[in-house]
Design a protein around this motif. Structure first.
Motif, PDB file in Angstrom:
ATOM      1  N   LEU A   1       8.043  -5.547 -16.173  1.00 19.94           N
ATOM      2  CA  LEU A   1       8.070  -6.393 -14.985  1.00 19.94           C
ATOM      3  C   LEU A   1       8.226  -7.852 -15.399  1.00 19.94           C
ATOM      4  N   PRO A   2       8.811  -8.660 -14.525  1.00 18.20           N
ATOM      5  CA  PRO A   2       8.791 -10.098 -14.807  1.00 18.20           C
ATOM      6  C   PRO A   2       7.382 -10.632 -14.613  1.00 18.20           C
ATOM      7  N   GLY A   3       7.061 -11.711 -15.289  1.00 19.68           N
ATOM      8  CA  GLY A   3       5.741 -12.309 -15.143  1.00 19.68           C
ATOM      9  C   GLY A   3       5.835 -13.818 -15.194  1.00 19.68           C
TER      10      GLY A   3
ATOM     11  N   PRO B   1      -6.000   2.606   4.083  1.00 27.49           N
ATOM     12  CA  PRO B   1      -6.569   1.519   3.275  1.00 27.49           C
ATOM     13  C   PRO B   1      -7.611   0.731   4.059  1.00 27.49           C
ATOM     14  N   ASP B   2      -8.673   0.350   3.375  1.00 28.20           N
ATOM     15  CA  ASP B   2      -9.685  -0.477   4.005  1.00 28.20           C
ATOM     16  C   ASP B   2      -9.201  -1.915   4.150  1.00 28.20           C
ATOM     17  N   ALA B   3      -8.243  -2.295   3.327  1.00 26.39           N
ATOM     18  CA  ALA B   3      -7.578  -3.600   3.391  1.00 26.39           C
ATOM     19  C   ALA B   3      -6.295  -3.478   2.595  1.00 26.39           C
ATOM     20  N   VAL B   4      -5.396  -4.418   2.806  1.00 24.84           N
ATOM     21  CA  VAL B   4      -4.152  -4.471   2.029  1.00 24.84           C
ATOM     22  C   VAL B   4      -3.939  -5.897   1.554  1.00 24.84           C
ATOM     23  N   VAL B   5      -3.778  -6.064   0.269  1.00 23.31           N
ATOM     24  CA  VAL B   5      -3.401  -7.362  -0.291  1.00 23.31           C
ATOM     25  C   VAL B   5      -1.885  -7.373  -0.459  1.00 23.31           C
ATOM     26  N   VAL B   6      -1.233  -8.378   0.112  1.00 24.87           N
ATOM     27  CA  VAL B   6       0.212  -8.516  -0.063  1.00 24.87           C
ATOM     28  C   VAL B   6       0.460  -9.728  -0.952  1.00 24.87           C
ATOM     29  N   GLU B   7       1.028  -9.479  -2.113  1.00 26.70           N
ATOM     30  CA  GLU B   7       1.190 -10.514  -3.128  1.00 26.70           C
ATOM     31  C   GLU B   7       2.638 -10.982  -3.198  1.00 26.70           C
ATOM     32  N   GLY B   8       2.840 -12.264  -2.994  1.00 26.65           N
ATOM     33  CA  GLY B   8       4.173 -12.842  -3.020  1.00 26.65           C
ATOM     34  C   GLY B   8       4.615 -13.249  -4.416  1.00 26.65           C
ATOM     35  N   PRO B   9       5.835 -13.770  -4.534  1.00 28.37           N
ATOM     36  CA  PRO B   9       6.423 -14.057  -5.843  1.00 28.37           C
ATOM     37  C   PRO B   9       5.918 -15.321  -6.527  1.00 28.37           C
ATOM     38  N   LYS B  10       5.012 -16.078  -5.890  1.00 26.12           N
ATOM     39  CA  LYS B  10       4.474 -17.271  -6.535  1.00 26.12           C
ATOM     40  C   LYS B  10       3.180 -16.984  -7.308  1.00 26.12           C
ATOM     41  N   ALA B  11       2.816 -15.722  -7.383  1.00 28.75           N
ATOM     42  CA  ALA B  11       1.599 -15.345  -8.090  1.00 28.75           C
ATOM     43  C   ALA B  11       1.764 -15.521  -9.592  1.00 28.75           C
ATOM     44  N   GLY B  12       0.640 -15.517 -10.287  1.00 24.51           N
ATOM     45  CA  GLY B  12       0.670 -15.530 -11.736  1.00 24.51           C
ATOM     46  C   GLY B  12       0.663 -14.109 -12.270  1.00 24.51           C
TER      47      GLY B  12
ATOM     48  N   HIS C   1       2.000 -10.494 -13.756  1.00 26.14           N
ATOM     49  CA  HIS C   1       3.109  -9.595 -13.436  1.00 26.14           C
ATOM     50  C   HIS C   1       3.432  -9.624 -11.945  1.00 26.14           C
ATOM     51  N   LEU C   2       4.716  -9.641 -11.646  1.00 26.91           N
ATOM     52  CA  LEU C   2       5.188  -9.748 -10.275  1.00 26.91           C
ATOM     53  C   LEU C   2       5.874  -8.462  -9.844  1.00 26.91           C
ATOM     54  N   GLY C   3       5.664  -8.091  -8.585  1.00 26.62           N
ATOM     55  CA  GLY C   3       6.261  -6.871  -8.067  1.00 26.62           C
ATOM     56  C   GLY C   3       7.639  -7.080  -7.477  1.00 26.62           C
ATOM     57  N   PHE C   4       8.414  -7.933  -8.099  1.00 28.19           N
ATOM     58  CA  PHE C   4       9.770  -8.239  -7.621  1.00 28.19           C
ATOM     59  C   PHE C   4      10.739  -8.180  -8.790  1.00 28.19           C
ATOM     60  N   SER C   5      11.951  -7.768  -8.531  1.00 26.98           N
ATOM     61  CA  SER C   5      12.972  -7.848  -9.569  1.00 26.98           C
ATOM     62  C   SER C   5      13.313  -9.319  -9.772  1.00 26.98           C
ATOM     63  N   PRO C   6      13.763  -9.692 -10.962  1.00 25.79           N
ATOM     64  CA  PRO C   6      14.033 -11.107 -11.243  1.00 25.79           C
ATOM     65  C   PRO C   6      14.937 -11.783 -10.216  1.00 25.79           C
TER      66      PRO C   6
ATOM     67  N   VAL D   1       0.266  -4.789  -2.645  1.00 28.21           N
ATOM     68  CA  VAL D   1       1.689  -4.471  -2.460  1.00 28.21           C
ATOM     69  C   VAL D   1       2.515  -5.749  -2.439  1.00 28.21           C
ATOM     70  N   SER D   2       3.811  -5.581  -2.553  1.00 30.46           N
ATOM     71  CA  SER D   2       4.712  -6.727  -2.464  1.00 30.46           C
ATOM     72  C   SER D   2       5.776  -6.526  -1.390  1.00 30.46           C
ATOM     73  N   SER D   3       5.562  -5.525  -0.535  1.00 30.96           N
ATOM     74  CA  SER D   3       6.517  -5.298   0.553  1.00 30.96           C
ATOM     75  C   SER D   3       5.861  -4.460   1.645  1.00 30.96           C
ATOM     76  N   PRO D   4       6.350  -4.585   2.885  1.00 34.05           N
ATOM     77  CA  PRO D   4       5.831  -3.735   3.960  1.00 34.05           C
ATOM     78  C   PRO D   4       6.159  -2.263   3.712  1.00 34.05           C
TER      79      PRO D   4
END
Length: 374
Positions: free
Chosen positions: A281-283, A166-177, A179-184, A145-148
């Motif tokens: 999505l932006p990438g 969920p057995d775990a949750v990965v939270v991915e921020g905007p510095k990832a390589g 596709h990003l889960g954020f609007s530009p 996910v990219s948000s709470p």
């Protein structure tokens, strides 16, 4: 064992009955960047190795893939999991499956049938993922996910419909390589920073931990580069471990071509750019000849041979992202491009996975001794 290489031991990453003595999840990277070779090496080193399911059927041969792409992808994924398990019989092998994939459902079912230890599913909300896990399967399920808000929505749906969390949750921020889960316009926003999101997701999962009577480890991802970063997220913010992808590209065991790996080593900070992907999505990628030509409008619309992504509209796209990523994996960078995290420009050389793990844990230990006198 590898522990003897380190001056201290970080806390293990526990996901249900899975215990990784190194609290690092290797991020899944497609197309073909993290297959059995990389995933098994990370698993042998004590972390969680992850195979990317994206277009894995291409590596089963183009004849089969173009005749029946879903069958090829299922066959290819099962084969990669089997290979990784053979190479790391005592290690933990996960699979990254994007929700946006057209064959998301059969791939999830196939991964569970093949004995994957955990599924990491992002690029969309995996709201029905639990029903894809066969009865009796021990495969763990972790949304990305990219948000709470997204984490809470998924957990609420899983609990109400399937009586599981969920057995775990990965939270991915905007510095990832990739596709990003954020609007530009949100990529650089303060509220999008990973160090802001992690405590929020941890807090959002607490009610569901109470409901289910089990821990839901939160694993940050995106821009994590050093052992000091690992220490910060685990000991300062309360994360259970971290996910890293960019660092693992520049390893001998990475399944990408040498040209792909060299693109990381040659990249400058200025070469990293946010691109507009056909997926919608932006990438984040390394700007090269291919991207420059796309930005200049030199690419033409194409005929879609296989609608691999639900969100891709080939009629409006200047290029096929599947073909571009396959070309890059094979070293044809003139006909494709390289996804990379925000810190890819810091990569200086290719090392083994074990050397990388040792370096990261030793850096972690140095910070821990300084901070805690450990």
């Amino acid at each position: 064992m590898a522990e003897s290489r380190w001056s201290c031991n970080p806390p293990p990453l526990k996901i249900g009955d899975l215990v990784a003595r190194v609290p690092i999840v290797q991020g899944g990277m497609g197309v073909g960047i993290s297959l059995a070779g990389l995933a098994s090496a990370v698993a042998r080193a004590g972390g969680i190795g992850v195979i990317s399911a994206a277009l894995v059927g291409v590596f089963e041969g183009e004849a089969l893939f173009f005749k029946n792409p879903t069958a090829a992808n299922v066959q290819g994924l099962k084969r990669q999991i089997s290979l990784a398990k053979e190479k790391a019989p005592e290690g933990i092998i996960g699979v990254n499956i994007m929700v946006a994939l057209t064959d998301f459902d059969p791939l999830c079912q196939a991964a569970c049938e093949a004995g994957a230890d955990i599924l990491f599913c992002g690029a969309g909300l995996p709201l029905h993922l639990p029903e894809l896990r066969p009865a009796g399967s021990r495969t763990k399920l972790s949304p990305i996910v990219s948000s709470p808000r997204a984490a809470k929505l998924i957990a609420k749906r899983w609990w109400s419909r399937y009586h599981c969390v969920p057995d775990a949750v990965v939270v991915e921020g905007p510095k990832a390589g990739g596709h990003l889960g954020f609007s530009p316009d949100k990529i650089e926003a303060q509220e999008s920073r990973l160090e802001v999101l992690v405590p929020q997701v941890i807090e959002a999962m607490k009610p569901f931990e109470d409901l289910a009577g089990q821990a839901i480890p939160v694993i940050p991802a995106g821009g994590i580069y050093t052992g000091a970063d690992i220490y910060f997220y685990i000991h300062k913010l309360g994360a259970a471990g971290v996910q890293m992808a960019t660092r693992f590209v520049a390893t001998y065991e990475c399944d990408a071509s040498e040209a792909f790996k060299e693109a990381y080593i040659k990249a400058s900070r200025e070469d990293l750019a946010i691109i507009r992907s056909p997926v919608g999505l932006p990438g984040r990628a390394i700007r090269g000849k291919f991207i420059q030509e796309v930005e200049a409008g030199k690419r033409s619309p194409y005929k879609c041979i296989y609608h691999c992504l639900k969100t891709c509209d080939y009629r409006k796209s200047p290029y096929c992202i599947a073909a571009a990523l396959i070309n890059a994996q094979r070293g044809r960078l003139d006909a494709g491009f390289v996804f990379a995290g925000a810190n890819a420009w810091r990569v200086e050389k290719i090392v083994s996975v074990q050397e990388l793990i040792d370096e990261l844990i030793e850096e972690y230990c140095q910070v821990r001794r300084k901070e805690e006198g450990a």
